[in-house]
Design a protein around this motif. Structure first.
Motif, mmCIF file in Angstrom:
data_model
loop_
_atom_site.group_PDB
_atom_site.id
_atom_site.type_symbol
_atom_site.label_atom_id
_atom_site.label_comp_id
_atom_site.label_asym_id
_atom_site.label_seq_id
_atom_site.Cartn_x
_atom_site.Cartn_y
_atom_site.Cartn_z
ATOM 1 N N PRO A 45 -7.592 -4.884 2.042
ATOM 2 C CA PRO A 45 -6.549 -5.335 1.109
ATOM 3 C C PRO A 45 -6.015 -4.149 0.313
ATOM 4 O O PRO A 45 -6.791 -3.333 -0.191
ATOM 5 N N PHE A 98 -3.400 -2.396 -2.731
ATOM 6 C CA PHE A 98 -2.906 -2.698 -4.072
ATOM 7 C C PHE A 98 -2.049 -1.540 -4.557
ATOM 8 O O PHE A 98 -2.109 -0.421 -4.035
ATOM 9 N N SER A 118 -2.053 -6.814 -6.027
ATOM 10 C CA SER A 118 -2.334 -6.847 -4.588
ATOM 11 C C SER A 118 -1.032 -6.854 -3.801
ATOM 12 O O SER A 118 -0.067 -7.521 -4.180
#
Length: 238
Positions: free
Chosen positions: A154, A156, A197
């Protein structure tokens, strides 16, 4: 006279930064670098790289495909910090000869002395004004067990502290970003950073270890086990 045993073990990693999903962005490129403690040293390969610019695929996935290769080899005497299956002695504590509490080292103050390698990713692309801005940061530890490993990271981006700063940075094309992306690989001080995010990046690792068992460590499959080659490039016919 008996031959001397190995004094270090090797962690050999190849693979690729395969693809990314950034629904709101297009025409992106990726930078990577490795961050590691002082107990680790690269012996071959590249520690950093810069990919080509890629556009979204025209299928329903709308994926950004890089298939950008990774190839690096590290040596170390201390796997402290990794979640091994356990030393052959059965101990679950840090191995003999461990440096104990990690401490910062010159040139890598953000990384503990014994920390294993991490790969840090930075994704960049144009904004609505054509300025090159950061689209995401992310990091993951390099897998330690031999074989093929797939990781989805993920991503960000840092956020401005106020609405006025956010508007000014958007208008001027100077979005908040880290002066050193390696800060992503450590947690100290991150609680004061406002982030959002944005997107995911998929990596493929093919890992081979050497002399781990001879030094008393057990990572699962036998050392120097041959792993299968990379998967077919995404977005192309099989």
């Amino acid at each position: 006279m008996a031959a001397a045993g190995p004094s270090v073990f090797l962690l050999m990693v190849n693979g690729q930064v395969e693809s990314a999903q950034f629904p709101e962005c297009d025409d992106l490129y990726c930078k990577y670098c490795f961050v590691y403690g002082q107990d680790w040293a690269p012996t071959a390969g590249l520690e950093e790289g810069l990919s080509q610019i890629t556009s979204k695929s025209r299928d329903v996935r709308r994926a950004l495909v890089w298939n950008f290769p990774i190839d690096v080899t590290f040596k170390s005497t201390n796997p402290y910090g990794y979640n091994l299956l356990g030393a052959t002695s059965g101990s679950t504590e840090a191995p003999a000869g461990s440096l104990g509490q990690p401490r910062a080292c010159e040139g890598q103050s953000l990384v503990s002395r014994a920390a294993g390698p991490q790969i840090v990713l930075s994704v960049y692309g144009p904004d609505v004004f054509g300025n090159d801005v950061v689209r995401g940061y992310g990091a993951v530890h390099v897998p330690f067990s031999p074989g093929r490993h797939k990781r989805t990271i993920p991503m960000f981006v840092p956020e401005s502290a106020s609405t006025l700063q956010k508007f000014t940075s958007w208008f001027m094309g100077r979005r908040p970003e880290y002066t050193d992306p390696k800060v992503v690989a450590q947690g100290e001080g991150r609680e004061v950073t406002r982030v959002r995010s944005q997107g995911f990046v998929t990596l493929l690792f093919n890992v081979v270890t050497k002399d781990m068992r001879k030094l008393g460590y057990d990572t699962g499959p036998l050392d120097t086990q041959v792993v299968s080659g990379p998967s077919p490039p995404q977005g192309l016919p099989g």
